[in-house]
Design a protein around this motif. Structure first.
Motif, mmCIF file in Angstrom:
data_model
loop_
_atom_site.group_PDB
_atom_site.id
_atom_site.type_symbol
_atom_site.label_atom_id
_atom_site.label_comp_id
_atom_site.label_asym_id
_atom_site.label_seq_id
_atom_site.Cartn_x
_atom_site.Cartn_y
_atom_site.Cartn_z
ATOM 1 N N GLY A 1 24.672 2.496 5.815
ATOM 2 C CA GLY A 1 23.810 2.800 6.633
ATOM 3 C C GLY A 1 23.552 3.893 6.673
ATOM 4 O O GLY A 1 24.251 4.612 7.765
ATOM 5 N N HIS B 1 20.080 1.814 13.272
ATOM 6 C CA HIS B 1 18.677 0.767 13.828
ATOM 7 C C HIS B 1 18.211 1.115 14.893
ATOM 8 O O HIS B 1 18.674 0.250 15.339
ATOM 9 N N LEU C 1 13.658 2.044 10.075
ATOM 10 C CA LEU C 1 14.754 2.778 10.749
ATOM 11 C C LEU C 1 14.613 3.635 11.126
ATOM 12 O O LEU C 1 14.914 4.776 12.174
ATOM 13 N N GLY D 1 9.963 -0.090 14.087
ATOM 14 C CA GLY D 1 11.349 -1.379 14.450
ATOM 15 C C GLY D 1 10.618 -2.490 14.913
ATOM 16 O O GLY D 1 10.871 -4.355 14.216
#
Length: 327
Positions: free
Chosen positions: A17, A21, A79, A85
């Motif tokens: 990633g 996040h 993200l 989110g």
């Protein structure tokens, strides 16, 4: 134990990633910081949790203190910002909310609020989202830059390991709760079973809030998301950090830019900016100065300019590595 079966196509799609996040980190932290050992390792965050307790109460009540959590609370999307989110979480289909909350509540004491959550009551979902927003702003936001820098550093170190030892070496060195026995990745996760990834690959996320064991998010037709525990950055645990001689010589930002150009690339002006947490114009200025000093070389590759540390630049970074005690 969860056993993930990887084909050659899956191994070709192992990646990290590229950023944290925000909403997913809230969920992880809200469980992790209820573990006494983890809370003790990040006392500043633990104190903020205690101060913000009234606003966080819905989140702490609805989420099990440890173990399996509903996957929809750590979505793949969203993200770019906390609000994105939270919007993804709030738009989760009712059927999915009910199924995942029911699974997470298998060993949790029933309460009126938890029963309403398991029924996907919109008011309870709104309370949960509001508490997650409060958690981010009151607990995580002051240290978010430090968390983001630590994430970039951990991904960079893993990229170096991949360059030296390939996918097998990378997967073998992630965490003691993760074992690579080709073609199976064994994960001591909260869930059990055998899963074939079907060529969708893996997304790896190091996190100081993963908890005592790795976590795995599985969704149809998506890569498996594996979140594994790492040490919290020193800025969060009250330890004094070792002085950085290279930062003292070049400045902290320029040092970070040079170090990034020694890692496996290619490195464009924009990618260096993202890695160092600076603007593209600032990245360009630092790269220009490093190039003038003979520490970085730049060349055109198609429509982009790519940058790589020169042998002198690499030697300077390596000398700095050896100069710091305990490295």
């Amino acid at each position: 134990m969860l056993r993930l079966w990887l084909t050659p196509a899956d191994l070709a799609r192992v990646r990290f990633g590229d950023r944290l996040h925000p909403a997913g980190t809230v969920l992880l932290a809200s469980q992790a910081l209820r573990e006494p050992a983890i809370a003790a390792s990040v006392p500043g965050l633990a104190r903020r949790v205690a101060r913000a307790a009234p606003a966080l109460r819905p989140l702490h009540h609805l989420m099990p203190p440890r173990g399996l959590a509903p996957d929809f609370l750590t979505p793949f999307e969203g993200l770019s910002s906390l609000e994105d989110g939270l919007a993804v979480i709030r738009s989760t289909p009712v059927r999915r909310v009910r199924a995942e909350v029911a699974a997470a509540y298998a060993r949790v004491t029933v309460s009126a609020a938890r029963r309403r959550f398991a029924e996907a009551d919109p008011q309870v979902l709104d309370l949960l989202v509001a508490a997650m927003r409060s958690y981010f702003h009151q607990v995580l936001a002051p240290d978010w830059p430090a968390l983001a820098r630590a994430h970039r550093g951990q991904v960079g170190e893993a990229a170096d390991r991949y360059a030296r030892s390939g996918a097998g070496g990378l997967l073998s060195g992630l965490h003691q709760g993760i074992r690579w026995r080709e073609p199976v990745l064994e994960v001591d996760a909260w869930r059990r079973g055998d899963v074939r990834l079907g060529g969708h690959g893996l997304v790896l996320v190091p996190s100081p809030f993963a908890g005592p064991r790795p976590r795995v998010l599985l969704e149809p037709d998506r890569p498996a998301l594996v979140v594994y525990p790492v040490e919290p950055p020193a800025a969060l645990n009250g330890r004094r950090t070792t002085p950085d001689p290279l930062a003292g010589l070049l400045g902290r930002t320029r040092s970070a830019v040079l170090i990034h150009t020694t890692r496996p690339g290619p490195h464009t002006t924009s990618s260096v900016a993202r890695a160092a947490g600076i603007s593209v114009s600032s990245s360009s200025e630092h790269l220009t100065m490093l190039r003038a000093a003979g520490l970085v070389a730049s060349r055109r590759d198609g429509g982009a300019i790519v940058h790589r540390a020169t042998p002198l630049g690499r030697e300077l970074v390596n000398l700095d590595d050896f100069s710091a005690p305990g490295r």
